[in-house]
Design a protein around this motif. Structure first.
Motif, PDB file in Angstrom:
ATOM      1  N   PRO A  71       0.841  -1.213   0.000  1.00 44.32           N
ATOM      2  CA  PRO A  71       0.000   0.000   0.000  1.00 44.32           C
ATOM      3  C   PRO A  71       0.865   1.247   0.000  1.00 44.32           C
ATOM      4  N   PRO A  72       0.355   2.334  -0.551  1.00 43.49           N
ATOM      5  CA  PRO A  72       1.158   3.572  -0.565  1.00 43.49           C
ATOM      6  C   PRO A  72       1.363   4.114   0.837  1.00 43.49           C
ATOM      7  N   LYS A  73       2.516   4.748   1.039  1.00 40.18           N
ATOM      8  CA  LYS A  73       2.842   5.308   2.340  1.00 40.18           C
ATOM      9  C   LYS A  73       2.003   6.556   2.603  1.00 40.18           C
ATOM     10  N   GLU A  74       1.484   6.620   3.827  1.00 42.66           N
ATOM     11  CA  GLU A  74       0.692   7.780   4.217  1.00 42.66           C
ATOM     12  C   GLU A  74       1.610   8.878   4.746  1.00 42.66           C
ATOM     13  N   GLU A  75       1.371  10.085   4.292  1.00 44.81           N
ATOM     14  CA  GLU A  75       2.180  11.201   4.741  1.00 44.81           C
ATOM     15  C   GLU A  75       1.786  11.607   6.158  1.00 44.81           C
ATOM     16  N   ALA A  76       2.806  11.946   6.942  1.00 49.13           N
ATOM     17  CA  ALA A  76       2.564  12.345   8.329  1.00 49.13           C
ATOM     18  C   ALA A  76       1.905  13.723   8.363  1.00 49.13           C
ATOM     19  N   ILE A  77       0.919  13.869   9.252  1.00 50.63           N
ATOM     20  CA  ILE A  77       0.208  15.143   9.417  1.00 50.63           C
ATOM     21  C   ILE A  77       0.929  15.965  10.485  1.00 50.63           C
ATOM     22  N   ARG A  78       1.372  17.127  10.114  1.00 49.60           N
ATOM     23  CA  ARG A  78       2.074  18.007  11.038  1.00 49.60           C
ATOM     24  C   ARG A  78       1.153  19.156  11.450  1.00 49.60           C
ATOM     25  N   LEU A  79       1.020  19.339  12.723  1.00 47.09           N
ATOM     26  CA  LEU A  79       0.195  20.401  13.266  1.00 47.09           C
ATOM     27  C   LEU A  79       1.096  21.499  13.821  1.00 47.09           C
ATOM     28  N   THR A  80       0.824  22.734  13.450  1.00 50.32           N
ATOM     29  CA  THR A  80       1.626  23.857  13.923  1.00 50.32           C
ATOM     30  C   THR A  80       0.739  24.819  14.698  1.00 50.32           C
ATOM     31  N   LEU A  81       1.294  25.450  15.693  1.00 54.11           N
ATOM     32  CA  LEU A  81       0.589  26.408  16.508  1.00 54.11           C
ATOM     33  C   LEU A  81       0.964  27.821  16.079  1.00 54.11           C
ATOM     34  N   PRO A  82       0.002  28.721  16.055  1.00 50.28           N
ATOM     35  CA  PRO A  82       0.352  30.115  15.693  1.00 50.28           C
ATOM     36  C   PRO A  82       1.236  30.766  16.737  1.00 50.28           C
TER      37      PRO A  82
END
Length: 298
Positions: free
Chosen positions: A286-297
């Motif tokens: 299966p294709p690799k899932e990209e990591a979700i990066r969360l940033t704070l203002p």
């Protein structure tokens, strides 16, 4: 070229430019900046060095344009395969490798309009009409104009009785059926058993797998939903064709060898080895899932 570049780079790193002299140092720096080292590709890695086919965006039955490479890399122009060169001009016909049928109900019927030779492959091709669509497929041993072919993805409880040229899943065919144009994974293009006169044989079934013996006599277990075409491929006398002359060999696109290498002597002789065990074809990763990066203002 690579050894010369390595030596010059070593000389520039070990000796300061003032020791070499200003003129020599400037010349070497300019030479190193202008020279581009191109890695020589290796044959057998799935890259074609005989011809380049210019495929259009949409499928067509018109002959496609070809650029003959004569054994050279298309990017660098360096000679890679020494045994390729010359050859008469050929017309490339785009074969549609996907035989897709309805998942339920009656099979779809296809009409064979013409069976003809293609100079870019060993087996013959057949021009087939499906509704208002035309396409090329590989012709079987006894296929002729006017034949009706059936294509379906239904796997019934009782195996079907197929005719030559029909396309069904492996699970729908009885044991002992000769097949060609086999899918490696369900839904992919049929890229197994394409050479003239070759065929695979369905040996047995277990669970959701079907064991097929390829022309190399190796056994592979494929998923039961993989599509395959019934019958043996056309041009069965291709391996017995006598070339007859060196000019004929040049027309086929084969460049003469030096004659110094002898196949039947010493370590190059024929060896009889045991066949490897059965191999199970696993589904593609299966294709690799990209990591979700969360940033704070800030």
């Amino acid at each position: 070229m690579q050894s010369l570049t390595r030596l010059l780079n070593t000389a520039l790193t070990l000796q300061p430019p003032q020791r070499l002299g200003n003129a020599a140092a400037v010349a070497l720096q300019q030479w190193r900046g202008k020279t581009k080292v191109v890695e020589k590709p290796k044959p057998g890695a799935g890259q074609q060095f005989r011809r380049t086919v210019h495929f259009p965006e949409e499928y067509t039955v018109e002959p496609l344009e070809i650029t003959h490479l004569a054994g050279r890399d298309p990017v660098s122009g360096r000679l890679v395969a020494k045994g390729i060169g010359g050859g008469v001009k050929q017309q490339y016909r785009w074969v549609k490798w996907v035989r897709d049928g309805p998942p339920e109900g009656a099979p779809r019927e296809e009409l064979v309009l013409e069976v003809l030779r293609d100079g870019c492959r060993t087996a013959k091709v057949a021009l087939v009409a499906v509704g208002d669509e035309l396409k090329y497929i590989l012709a079987t041993e006894n296929m002729k104009a006017g034949d009706i072919l059936k294509t379906s993805r239904v796997i019934p409880r009782i195996p079907v009785r197929p005719n030559e040229g029909d396309a069904y899943p492996l699970g729908a065919l009885p044991v002992g059926t000769r097949i060609h144009c086999l899918e490696k994974n369900p839904g992919q293009a049929c890229h197994l058993i394409h050479a003239a006169g070759t065929f695979g044989t369905i040996l047995r079934k277990f669970d959701d797998k079907v064991v097929v013996q390829l022309p190399s006599k190796r056994e592979f277990a494929f998923h039961r939903t993989c599509m395959a075409t019934v019958g043996r491929l056309s041009n069965t006398e291709h391996n017995k064709e006598h070339v007859g002359s060196a000019q004929r060999m040049r027309e086929l696109g084969n460049r003469p060898r030096s004659g110094l290498w002898k196949r039947k002597e010493g370590k190059h002789g024929r060896k009889i080895r045991r066949l490897p065990p059965m191999t199970t074809i696993a589904p593609p990763a299966p294709p690799k899932e990209e990591a979700i990066r969360l940033t704070l203002p800030l």
